[in-house]
Design an enzyme around this catalytic site. Structure first.
Site, PDB file in Angstrom:
ATOM      1  CG  HIS A 299      -0.544  -0.062   2.610  1.00  0.00           C
ATOM      2  ND1 HIS A 299      -0.251  -1.399   3.443  1.00  0.00           N
ATOM      3  CD2 HIS A 299       0.125   0.949   3.293  1.00  0.00           C
ATOM      4  CE1 HIS A 299       0.184  -0.898   4.423  1.00  0.00           C
ATOM      5  NE2 HIS A 299       0.307   0.268   4.403  1.00  0.00           N
TER       6      HIS A 299
ATOM      7  CG  HIS B 274       3.801   4.470   5.531  1.00  0.00           C
ATOM      8  ND1 HIS B 274       2.762   4.822   6.367  1.00  0.00           N
ATOM      9  CD2 HIS B 274       3.198   3.366   5.092  1.00  0.00           C
ATOM     10  CE1 HIS B 274       1.836   3.969   6.517  1.00  0.00           C
ATOM     11  NE2 HIS B 274       1.902   2.794   5.926  1.00  0.00           N
TER      12      HIS B 274
ATOM     13  CD  GLU C 157       3.140  -0.607   7.210  1.00  0.00           C
ATOM     14  OE1 GLU C 157       2.553   0.103   6.641  1.00  0.00           O
ATOM     15  OE2 GLU C 157       2.466  -1.399   7.902  1.00  0.00           O
TER      16      GLU C 157
END
Ligand SMILES: C[C@@H](C(=O)O)C(=O)SCCNC(=O)CCNC(=O)[C@H](O)C(C)(C)COP(=O)(O)OP(=O)(O)OC[C@H]1O[C@@H](n2cnc3c(N)ncnc32)[C@H](O)[C@@H]1OP(=O)(O)O
Ligand SMILES: [Co+2]
Length: 134
Positions: free
Chosen positions: A7, A79, A130
């Site tokens: 994502h 992020h 992440e």
């Protein structure tokens, strides 16, 4: 080490307004809000085919996105989340290469119920990364 882009996360000041914009204005499929107190955020995912957009709103007193929203009051890209096969092996390899793993270095359970870790944005050209175990 890196697998697919799971994502792209956007920090937003008002989750309901962001959901309305994605659902109604952009015509996207959007999940129900999920409160994640351990991460200090409430999240919604927008389905965009091969990957997802994660909309993040601060939750609680010490949200890790509060300072970011202070600097970017109308919201912004927060992020990128990449999948990895083995998050502990990835962490150890990155630490050995000098990258800063955030928090206490131990994975937390992320929004998809899988282990996640974060890497300092200053080590990756101004982008917070992440990692999520696939
Ligand atoms: C649920 C889960 C999931 O998907 O499963 C999630 O995503 S949870 C998503 C929320 N969780 C997280 O973000 C956890 C990891 N994040 C953190 O530990 C923190 O947010 C840090 C990345 C360490 C930043 O902390 P904080 O904002 O308190 O520090 P700070 O304001 O002093 O920032 C230090 C420097 O990094 C920059 N900086 C801060 N956040 C940034 C970001 N997202 N992207 C790019 N740069 C960023 C600041 O502008 C500053 O640069 P200058 O010094 O040049 O001004
Ligand atoms: Co995320």
């Amino acid at each position: 080490m890196l697998g697919r882009l799971n994502h792209v996360a956007l920090a937003v000041p008002d989750l309901a307004a962001a959901v309305a914009a994605y659902r109604n204005t952009l015509g996207a499929e959007v999940t129900e809000p999920q409160a994640l107190p351990e991460h200090g955020v409430t999240v919604v995912f927008v389905n965009v085919g091969d990957t997802k957009i994660e909309l993040l709103e601060p939750l609680g007193e010490n949200s890790p996105i509060a300072a970011f929203l202070g600097k970017n009051p109308s919201g912004g890209m927060h992020h990128l989340c990449y999948e990895v096969d083995d998050i502990l092996a990835a962490r150890d390899q990155l630490k050995a290469a000098g990258a800063r793993v955030l928090g206490d270095g131990n994975p937390k359970t992320g929004a998809h119920g899988k282990p996640v870790l974060f890497l300092h944005p200053k080590d990756f050209f101004g982008t917070l990364i992440e990692l999520e175990q696939s």
